[in-house]
Scaffold this motif. Sequence first.
Motif, PDB file in Angstrom:
ATOM      1  N   THR A 180       6.182 -25.529  13.632  1.00 27.39           N
ATOM      2  CA  THR A 180       6.015 -24.367  12.944  1.00 27.39           C
ATOM      3  C   THR A 180       5.357 -24.451  11.562  1.00 27.39           C
ATOM      4  OG1 THR A 180       7.430 -22.414  11.945  1.00 27.39           O
ATOM      5  CG2 THR A 180       8.364 -24.911  11.501  1.00 27.39           C
ATOM      6  N   GLY A 181       4.757 -23.706  11.308  1.00 27.73           N
ATOM      7  CA  GLY A 181       3.968 -23.648  10.074  1.00 27.73           C
ATOM      8  C   GLY A 181       2.355 -24.219  10.480  1.00 27.73           C
ATOM      9  N   GLN A 182       1.767 -24.768   9.141  1.00 31.01           N
ATOM     10  CA  GLN A 182       0.644 -25.414   9.710  1.00 31.01           C
ATOM     11  C   GLN A 182       0.594 -26.996   8.931  1.00 31.01           C
ATOM     12  OE1 GLN A 182      -1.906 -21.927   7.810  1.00 31.01           O
ATOM     13  NE2 GLN A 182      -3.252 -22.894   9.146  1.00 31.01           N
ATOM     14  N   ILE A 183      -0.089 -27.724   9.559  1.00 37.90           N
ATOM     15  CA  ILE A 183      -0.172 -29.137   8.971  1.00 37.90           C
ATOM     16  C   ILE A 183      -1.640 -29.522   9.070  1.00 37.90           C
ATOM     17  CG2 ILE A 183      -0.022 -30.515  10.987  1.00 37.90           C
ATOM     18  CD1 ILE A 183       2.134 -30.746   7.860  1.00 37.90           C
ATOM     19  N   ASP A 184      -2.206 -30.198   7.973  1.00 39.20           N
ATOM     20  CA  ASP A 184      -3.326 -30.680   8.112  1.00 39.20           C
ATOM     21  C   ASP A 184      -3.367 -32.246   8.359  1.00 39.20           C
ATOM     22  OD1 ASP A 184      -4.861 -28.506   7.532  1.00 39.20           O
ATOM     23  OD2 ASP A 184      -5.299 -28.875   5.673  1.00 39.20           O
ATOM     24  N   VAL A 185      -4.257 -32.914   9.216  1.00 38.57           N
ATOM     25  CA  VAL A 185      -4.175 -34.284   9.586  1.00 38.57           C
ATOM     26  C   VAL A 185      -5.557 -34.848   9.199  1.00 38.57           C
ATOM     27  CG1 VAL A 185      -3.868 -36.052  11.328  1.00 38.57           C
ATOM     28  CG2 VAL A 185      -2.494 -34.020  11.210  1.00 38.57           C
ATOM     29  N   MET A 186      -5.485 -35.794   8.279  1.00 39.82           N
ATOM     30  CA  MET A 186      -6.800 -36.632   8.213  1.00 39.82           C
ATOM     31  C   MET A 186      -6.743 -38.027   8.762  1.00 39.82           C
ATOM     32  SD  MET A 186     -10.031 -36.295   6.611  1.00 39.82           S
ATOM     33  CE  MET A 186     -10.081 -35.693   4.990  1.00 39.82           C
ATOM     34  N   ALA A 187      -7.895 -38.196   9.641  1.00 41.69           N
ATOM     35  CA  ALA A 187      -7.865 -39.714  10.447  1.00 41.69           C
ATOM     36  C   ALA A 187      -8.861 -40.448   9.557  1.00 41.69           C
ATOM     37  CB  ALA A 187      -8.148 -39.420  11.713  1.00 41.69           C
ATOM     38  N   TYR A 188      -8.337 -41.648   9.376  1.00 40.40           N
ATOM     39  CA  TYR A 188      -9.093 -42.628   8.650  1.00 40.40           C
ATOM     40  C   TYR A 188      -9.579 -43.895   9.763  1.00 40.40           C
ATOM     41  CZ  TYR A 188      -7.656 -40.174   4.556  1.00 40.40           C
ATOM     42  OH  TYR A 188      -7.462 -39.267   3.517  1.00 40.40           O
ATOM     43  N   THR A 196     -13.302 -44.711   5.232  1.00 37.81           N
ATOM     44  CA  THR A 196     -14.072 -43.730   5.742  1.00 37.81           C
ATOM     45  C   THR A 196     -13.319 -42.760   6.437  1.00 37.81           C
ATOM     46  OG1 THR A 196     -16.180 -45.219   6.107  1.00 37.81           O
ATOM     47  CG2 THR A 196     -16.141 -43.424   7.442  1.00 37.81           C
ATOM     48  N   GLU A 197     -13.314 -41.577   6.235  1.00 35.99           N
ATOM     49  CA  GLU A 197     -12.829 -40.615   7.146  1.00 35.99           C
ATOM     50  C   GLU A 197     -13.435 -40.385   8.292  1.00 35.99           C
ATOM     51  OE1 GLU A 197     -14.285 -39.978   4.213  1.00 35.99           O
ATOM     52  OE2 GLU A 197     -13.009 -38.975   2.768  1.00 35.99           O
ATOM     53  N   LEU A 198     -12.890 -40.200   9.407  1.00 37.02           N
ATOM     54  CA  LEU A 198     -13.310 -39.909  10.849  1.00 37.02           C
ATOM     55  C   LEU A 198     -12.832 -38.479  11.269  1.00 37.02           C
ATOM     56  CD1 LEU A 198     -11.184 -42.816  12.659  1.00 37.02           C
ATOM     57  CD2 LEU A 198     -13.447 -42.753  11.881  1.00 37.02           C
ATOM     58  N   GLY A 199     -12.069 -37.597  10.568  1.00 40.63           N
ATOM     59  CA  GLY A 199     -11.998 -36.431  10.987  1.00 40.63           C
ATOM     60  C   GLY A 199     -10.745 -35.586  10.358  1.00 40.63           C
ATOM     61  N   LEU A 200     -10.920 -34.321  10.059  1.00 39.12           N
ATOM     62  CA  LEU A 200     -10.043 -33.554   9.655  1.00 39.12           C
ATOM     63  C   LEU A 200      -9.611 -32.279  10.316  1.00 39.12           C
ATOM     64  CD1 LEU A 200      -7.982 -32.790   7.082  1.00 39.12           C
ATOM     65  CD2 LEU A 200      -9.962 -31.700   6.198  1.00 39.12           C
ATOM     66  N   LEU A 201      -8.455 -32.055  10.660  1.00 35.67           N
ATOM     67  CA  LEU A 201      -8.134 -31.006  11.441  1.00 35.67           C
ATOM     68  C   LEU A 201      -6.635 -30.494  11.106  1.00 35.67           C
ATOM     69  CD1 LEU A 201      -5.456 -31.952  13.418  1.00 35.67           C
ATOM     70  CD2 LEU A 201      -7.391 -33.098  14.653  1.00 35.67           C
ATOM     71  N   THR A 202      -6.531 -28.959  11.446  1.00 36.80           N
ATOM     72  CA  THR A 202      -5.253 -28.206  11.284  1.00 36.80           C
ATOM     73  C   THR A 202      -4.668 -28.188  12.288  1.00 36.80           C
ATOM     74  OG1 THR A 202      -6.196 -27.100   9.309  1.00 36.80           O
ATOM     75  CG2 THR A 202      -4.219 -26.126  10.293  1.00 36.80           C
ATOM     76  N   LEU A 203      -3.312 -28.285  12.356  1.00 40.51           N
ATOM     77  CA  LEU A 203      -2.565 -28.163  13.496  1.00 40.51           C
ATOM     78  C   LEU A 203      -1.550 -26.968  13.431  1.00 40.51           C
ATOM     79  CD1 LEU A 203      -1.105 -31.714  14.444  1.00 40.51           C
ATOM     80  CD2 LEU A 203      -3.012 -30.533  15.370  1.00 40.51           C
ATOM     81  N   TYR A 222      -0.572 -33.361   5.672  1.00 42.01           N
ATOM     82  CA  TYR A 222      -0.646 -32.524   4.382  1.00 42.01           C
ATOM     83  C   TYR A 222      -0.142 -31.041   4.933  1.00 42.01           C
ATOM     84  CZ  TYR A 222      -2.633 -29.243   0.900  1.00 42.01           C
ATOM     85  OH  TYR A 222      -2.923 -28.022   0.064  1.00 42.01           O
ATOM     86  N   CYS A 223       0.719 -30.383   4.158  1.00 37.29           N
ATOM     87  CA  CYS A 223       1.187 -29.095   4.507  1.00 37.29           C
ATOM     88  C   CYS A 223       0.180 -27.936   3.532  1.00 37.29           C
ATOM     89  CB  CYS A 223       2.513 -28.901   4.365  1.00 37.29           C
ATOM     90  SG  CYS A 223       2.984 -27.164   4.567  1.00 37.29           S
ATOM     91  N   PRO A 224      -0.553 -27.223   4.076  1.00 39.06           N
ATOM     92  CA  PRO A 224      -1.533 -26.377   3.335  1.00 39.06           C
ATOM     93  C   PRO A 224      -1.113 -25.207   2.949  1.00 39.06           C
ATOM     94  CG  PRO A 224      -2.196 -26.253   5.535  1.00 39.06           C
ATOM     95  CD  PRO A 224      -1.003 -27.365   5.402  1.00 39.06           C
ATOM     96  N   MET A 225       0.190 -24.699   3.063  1.00 43.31           N
ATOM     97  CA  MET A 225       0.874 -23.478   2.874  1.00 43.31           C
ATOM     98  C   MET A 225       1.236 -23.219   1.411  1.00 43.31           C
ATOM     99  SD  MET A 225       3.176 -23.600   6.545  1.00 43.31           S
ATOM    100  CE  MET A 225       3.897 -22.029   6.286  1.00 43.31           C
TER     101      MET A 225
END
Length: 307
Positions: A180-188, A196-203, A222-225
Amino acid sequence: MTVTSTRRTSSGKAAERTASPESLPPFYASKEKQRELRIQSAHLSPALIISQPTSFDEYVRQLMVPASVMDLANKASDIRFSAWEIEAIRMELELKPRKGLLRKILEEKINDDDSHPPYIRVACTGKGKYDSMARKHYGLLPDGDHADAGSPAVLEIWPAQHYSPMHSHGGTTGIIYCLTGQIDVMAYEELRWGATELGLLTLTPGQCAWLAADKFGVHKVYCPMDGGSKPVGPWNLLNETSDYAATFHVYLNEEETVPDTYVPAELGTRDVFEYVHEIEHDRRKFATYSDLSWHVLRRVLAKNSST
């Protein structure tokens, strides 16, 4: 544009901080950089996200995801919160008219670690550190021993604007499934401050990110709400709202994904994770534990939703 905020150092003292929004937590990256990383994540192969593909390209990139990961994602795909559970968790995060159980636990966690805004780990099996506090405050009778705290599956509750430090998962294979909700995931690329960051996405609900010892093994969540009027960070560790996201996590040791296979000890275990300290920027170890057990939390939710 700059902002001035008060942050707490690791010694607990307040310090004035002036910084541009582009260098603030959780990702310490400008908005433009974050946009670039979102585009970059859409081209990763194998895909970092597991969801219903909408193009041939997405299908092929998800086809490259390891079979053991897809098995975990498929088995989790029908897990859902009921409407009353979603609302009951929200009530337990409220500050007013009464302070909920989850809000109290967040405050306790800040007393133990003030380096980043806290989130809550709930053992799907096993026990939690604050189970006894929950029973005491809500008049729940003990219901037997539920084994140890080393659960391979955990529910994580992310208050709005709260985030984890950059961390790895002991060489495990696992998934992060949004309930439930939204979550951001940054992979390194590696476990190091400034990596170095590999990518950022929102689930969003029904979508899943994954990790393995040799792929996407380091990340930040991270929770962007909406967290209220005050920015959340090391200078303000608790938000003002009851908005949240919830994610289901599974972490399997190597011998559990490939049975009867010899696994060198240095590959690690889900019992010990490593992370980068948000203030000191050094690597540290974290012996995993859960804050609550699901069987206790659900009894609290049921009790309070009926009153």
